[in-house]
Each structure stands twice: as structure tokens, then as C-alpha cells.
Write a protein that holds these residues in place. Sequence first.
Motif, PDB file in Angstrom:
ATOM      1  N   ASP A  62       0.770  -1.332   0.184  1.00 46.92           N
ATOM      2  CA  ASP A  62       0.002   0.031   0.088  1.00 46.92           C
ATOM      3  C   ASP A  62       0.893   1.109   0.035  1.00 46.92           C
ATOM      4  O   ASP A  62       0.791   2.244  -0.645  1.00 46.92           O
ATOM      5  CB  ASP A  62      -0.918   0.101   1.142  1.00 46.92           C
ATOM      6  CG  ASP A  62      -2.156  -0.916   1.128  1.00 46.92           C
ATOM      7  OD1 ASP A  62      -2.239  -1.511  -0.007  1.00 46.92           O
ATOM      8  OD2 ASP A  62      -2.781  -1.475   2.144  1.00 46.92           O
ATOM      9  N   ALA A  63       2.001   1.376   0.713  1.00 52.88           N
ATOM     10  CA  ALA A  63       2.782   2.424   0.792  1.00 52.88           C
ATOM     11  C   ALA A  63       3.417   2.846  -0.442  1.00 52.88           C
ATOM     12  O   ALA A  63       3.716   3.850  -0.800  1.00 52.88           O
ATOM     13  CB  ALA A  63       3.615   2.122   2.051  1.00 52.88           C
ATOM     14  N   ILE A 114      -5.740  -1.002  -9.073  1.00 58.62           N
ATOM     15  CA  ILE A 114      -5.171   0.219  -9.072  1.00 58.62           C
ATOM     16  C   ILE A 114      -4.635   0.729 -10.376  1.00 58.62           C
ATOM     17  O   ILE A 114      -3.990  -0.021 -10.902  1.00 58.62           O
ATOM     18  CB  ILE A 114      -4.146   0.209  -8.277  1.00 58.62           C
ATOM     19  CG1 ILE A 114      -4.444   0.037  -6.873  1.00 58.62           C
ATOM     20  CG2 ILE A 114      -3.188   1.515  -8.083  1.00 58.62           C
ATOM     21  CD1 ILE A 114      -4.906   1.234  -5.801  1.00 58.62           C
ATOM     22  N   HIS A 116       0.405   9.215  -9.617  1.00 63.78           N
ATOM     23  CA  HIS A 116      -1.367   9.519  -9.515  1.00 63.78           C
ATOM     24  C   HIS A 116      -1.994   8.269  -9.717  1.00 63.78           C
ATOM     25  O   HIS A 116      -2.564   7.841 -10.539  1.00 63.78           O
ATOM     26  CB  HIS A 116      -1.696  10.419 -10.598  1.00 63.78           C
ATOM     27  CG  HIS A 116      -0.999  11.852 -10.506  1.00 63.78           C
ATOM     28  ND1 HIS A 116       0.026  12.341 -11.140  1.00 63.78           N
ATOM     29  CD2 HIS A 116      -1.775  12.902  -9.923  1.00 63.78           C
ATOM     30  CE1 HIS A 116       0.384  13.618 -10.759  1.00 63.78           C
ATOM     31  NE2 HIS A 116      -0.618  13.849  -9.989  1.00 63.78           N
ATOM     32  N   PRO A 117      -1.593   7.061  -8.875  1.00 64.49           N
ATOM     33  CA  PRO A 117      -2.660   6.081  -8.554  1.00 64.49           C
ATOM     34  C   PRO A 117      -3.929   6.244  -8.221  1.00 64.49           C
ATOM     35  O   PRO A 117      -4.153   6.929  -7.360  1.00 64.49           O
ATOM     36  CB  PRO A 117      -1.734   5.169  -7.517  1.00 64.49           C
ATOM     37  CG  PRO A 117      -1.323   6.291  -6.895  1.00 64.49           C
ATOM     38  CD  PRO A 117      -0.834   7.523  -7.540  1.00 64.49           C
ATOM     39  N   ARG A 118      -4.816   5.518  -8.894  1.00 65.07           N
ATOM     40  CA  ARG A 118      -6.337   5.602  -8.397  1.00 65.07           C
ATOM     41  C   ARG A 118      -6.903   4.428  -8.626  1.00 65.07           C
ATOM     42  O   ARG A 118      -6.576   3.444  -9.308  1.00 65.07           O
ATOM     43  CB  ARG A 118      -6.986   6.598  -9.253  1.00 65.07           C
ATOM     44  CG  ARG A 118      -7.075   6.337 -10.705  1.00 65.07           C
ATOM     45  CD  ARG A 118      -7.917   7.496 -11.637  1.00 65.07           C
ATOM     46  NE  ARG A 118      -7.631   7.366 -13.108  1.00 65.07           N
ATOM     47  CZ  ARG A 118      -8.693   6.727 -13.753  1.00 65.07           C
ATOM     48  NH1 ARG A 118      -9.638   6.210 -13.073  1.00 65.07           N
ATOM     49  NH2 ARG A 118      -8.794   6.461 -15.134  1.00 65.07           N
ATOM     50  N   TRP A 119      -7.950   4.094  -7.631  1.00 59.03           N
ATOM     51  CA  TRP A 119      -8.612   2.833  -7.544  1.00 59.03           C
ATOM     52  C   TRP A 119      -9.647   2.839  -8.756  1.00 59.03           C
ATOM     53  O   TRP A 119     -10.516   3.677  -8.800  1.00 59.03           O
ATOM     54  CB  TRP A 119      -9.284   2.635  -6.237  1.00 59.03           C
ATOM     55  CG  TRP A 119     -10.040   1.331  -6.054  1.00 59.03           C
ATOM     56  CD1 TRP A 119     -11.507   1.387  -5.827  1.00 59.03           C
ATOM     57  CD2 TRP A 119      -9.656   0.103  -5.981  1.00 59.03           C
ATOM     58  NE1 TRP A 119     -12.041   0.164  -5.852  1.00 59.03           N
ATOM     59  CE2 TRP A 119     -10.940  -0.582  -5.993  1.00 59.03           C
ATOM     60  CE3 TRP A 119      -8.475  -0.471  -6.172  1.00 59.03           C
ATOM     61  CZ2 TRP A 119     -10.700  -2.104  -5.962  1.00 59.03           C
ATOM     62  CZ3 TRP A 119      -8.427  -2.127  -6.101  1.00 59.03           C
ATOM     63  CH2 TRP A 119      -9.695  -2.883  -6.135  1.00 59.03           C
ATOM     64  N   ILE A 148       2.467   1.672  -3.426  1.00 60.94           N
ATOM     65  CA  ILE A 148       1.755   2.035  -4.418  1.00 60.94           C
ATOM     66  C   ILE A 148       1.259   3.447  -4.165  1.00 60.94           C
ATOM     67  O   ILE A 148       1.274   4.294  -5.382  1.00 60.94           O
ATOM     68  CB  ILE A 148       0.286   1.550  -4.313  1.00 60.94           C
ATOM     69  CG1 ILE A 148       0.567  -0.256  -4.790  1.00 60.94           C
ATOM     70  CG2 ILE A 148      -0.758   1.901  -5.042  1.00 60.94           C
ATOM     71  CD1 ILE A 148       0.618  -0.466  -5.880  1.00 60.94           C
ATOM     72  N   LYS A 149       1.507   4.000  -3.197  1.00 56.53           N
ATOM     73  CA  LYS A 149       1.135   5.559  -3.028  1.00 56.53           C
ATOM     74  C   LYS A 149       2.138   6.514  -3.589  1.00 56.53           C
ATOM     75  O   LYS A 149       2.013   7.522  -3.927  1.00 56.53           O
ATOM     76  CB  LYS A 149       0.713   5.945  -1.690  1.00 56.53           C
ATOM     77  CG  LYS A 149      -0.603   5.391  -0.932  1.00 56.53           C
ATOM     78  CD  LYS A 149      -0.727   5.588   0.562  1.00 56.53           C
ATOM     79  CE  LYS A 149      -1.938   4.963   0.802  1.00 56.53           C
ATOM     80  NZ  LYS A 149      -2.071   4.992   2.315  1.00 56.53           N
ATOM     81  N   THR A 150       3.358   5.900  -3.601  1.00 56.26           N
ATOM     82  CA  THR A 150       4.468   6.579  -4.280  1.00 56.26           C
ATOM     83  C   THR A 150       4.526   6.788  -5.806  1.00 56.26           C
ATOM     84  O   THR A 150       5.439   7.335  -6.263  1.00 56.26           O
ATOM     85  CB  THR A 150       5.907   6.166  -3.671  1.00 56.26           C
ATOM     86  OG1 THR A 150       6.038   4.663  -4.235  1.00 56.26           O
ATOM     87  CG2 THR A 150       6.002   6.073  -2.205  1.00 56.26           C
TER      88      THR A 150
END
Length: 381
Positions: free
Chosen positions: A34-35, A52, A42-45, A37-39
Amino acid sequence: MKPTSRERHITLKHILIDSQRMIGIKFYPDKVLDALIKTLDHPRWSEQYGLILIKNTPKNLQDIFEKFKGVAWINVQHFFTNRPVFAGNSLLSVDEYRKRPIKAGFRQCPEAFYQKLEIRKYSLNTARVYIGMFERFINHYRTVENLLELGEQEIINYLQSLVLEGKSDSYINQSINAIKFYYEVVLEMPNRFYRVERPFKKESLPKVISKESVLRMIALCPNIKHRCIIALLYSSGLRRAELLNLKISDIDSERMTIRVSQGKGKKDRVSLLSKRLLEDLRQYYRIWKPVTYLFEGPDGGQYSATSVVKIIARAAKRAKISQRVTPHMLRHSFATHLLEAGTDLRYIQALLGHSSTRTTEVYTHIAVNGLSRIQNPLDLD
């Protein structure tokens, strides 16, 4: 216990949203993943795909490999095109399709489609099918200029129209193959269509004739060349194309074998040569004197595939066989009769050139050697 890098994994998939290529990332919830992915950029679900999403760019793809290296295993089997080129095929050119006159308003395959067929050396027959099927599809959506705007729903709607027209399952499957070839091979977005379903494959049993019927077909054939063709198809289990590709050098009378070069799937194999047939082949050779191919046409090239079909049909009629007999039925009969004679299924698999015994096992459903030992209930005392 915390999951290790071996236990963590992510899967990459191709997604197209509003004509924009995206990378879909699938993974099981994990604080470390999760951490990371956030880096990303511009990831979005996506609720629709359950993934993602980030933009599909070389930089973003490189970021994924760098950031997850040593942390998680990255599954790319759905992402990269790694099918081998068909090295066994001769050089293919589809210039006849490029240069053909096109009617006004007709939409032709993109040049990249032709190039990929040539580069990957698809057979000419496959190329013809793919070009025809794909052009029908893109002309169905002639008003859509950008082919990337055609998504899964448009493909499903098109396939539904083919069903309503009464097209066969084979026709629909060929259409799917042609469409997938463009999006997944030409545009290099493999396995992009997740909701496009193929027609259920019909499990039909092979059609065979008795050994006595085959022997009658051979015995009543007045032409030595035709007699050899029938006997070879049956006694060696050859496909029609394999028979036509046979060269004189493929007949090994010392080992009593026949070499089948570049059969289906571009595989070589060895099959049986009948002692009874060998005498006929020698007589045929003395009379017809073929130069390159074992069976040659009037011009010295390969014998006609249509002629083989006609030879089999006429021989079946002379033998008073009521059902329609095809060249492939002789191959099926070869396998079935070997099985009934007690030949190991693995040997039959090798003789037929099947990659898996599952393909060969179909003959166990039509072999009657076991059925003959079962007493019919009507005959029970």
C-alpha cells in the motif's frame, strides 16, 4: 507473521480507459505494498476493474520495477508479449492486400497489422483469415476513427451481431483471434480483453470407418497414384497437408518409417510405413517418376489438396460406403484401429504428432474393442 518478498506479489494488466492506455495493478492488501503504491504517479482505484490504475508510460513501468524490486514478485505474464516468431514458416508477404484496389468508404487494415503478420511469419492462410476478419470488424465500426476507442463492450456487441447472423462457432472464434491479434500483438497489450467470452467448444467425437471399408477403398481404386494416396493417409495417420508436403527423401524403406517435416505446429515427427504399401509406392515411382514431392501435379509442383478430397470421395463411393468420407477420417480411423489393436496410447500420440495425450484420449471414446466384450441386455437370457 509479516509476509516476505517471496509471499508478496503484484500482477500487471493492460487497461484502456477513454482511449488512454493504463497499467492495472492487482495485489492483496498489505501495508508495505500500500505504501509503495502511493508513491507511484497519481495512482487511483478502479471499482470497475478492481485494480489500481496509473498511466501506461515507460517511466511509470520502470518505476514499478524499481520500487517493488526485492519487495514483491512482479507477475508480467499478462503484460508482455513473449510468443515466439513462427520460425518454421517461409517468408510471408501480404503485399497483395496492401496494393489491392479498395472501394470508396472501405476501411483497410492498418499498416502495422500487415507488418506484424510478416515479422512474426504467420502462415499465408492465417494471414488471409486475420485480415478478412479484422477488416469486417473495423468496417462494422467505420465511423469510429481511433481504433483504441473500441473497447470490450463494442467487441461483445459485434460478436453478438455475428451470432444473430447465424455465424458458426468457428467463424466467431476466428473473429476473436483476429481482433485480439491487433490489440494484443500489434499494439502489444496482451490479455487486455477480460470479458470477451468464446463460444463453448463442442465436444464432438471423431468420425471413423472400419478397417474393412478402408481396404475396399484401396482395393477398388484402379489408379496406382490414387491408391497410394489413400493408403498413406490411413496407414501413416497423415493430415492432408502433411501428405502433400511429403518428399521422396521422406520415405525410409530401410527403417520402414515416414518422416513428417514441419507438420501442424511446425513439429517434425516419424510415422509408420506399411510393407504392403511400399510395393505400391515403388510401382508408382517407376510409372510417374516424381522429382521433388512424392505426389506432384501436372506442373511438377505440389499435388492439389482439392484433388485429394475428390479421390477419397470417389473411392468411398466405389466401396459403397454410405457416409461421406474425408481425408481426416482416414487419420482418425488409423488412430482408432491402432488403439483397438492394443497399441499404447503414448505411441499413438507420437505417431499423430499430438502435444498432449488429452488430445489422443478422444479415440478411447470410439474404440469398440472393449464394447465387444459387453453383452447387450437384449441378448441376455
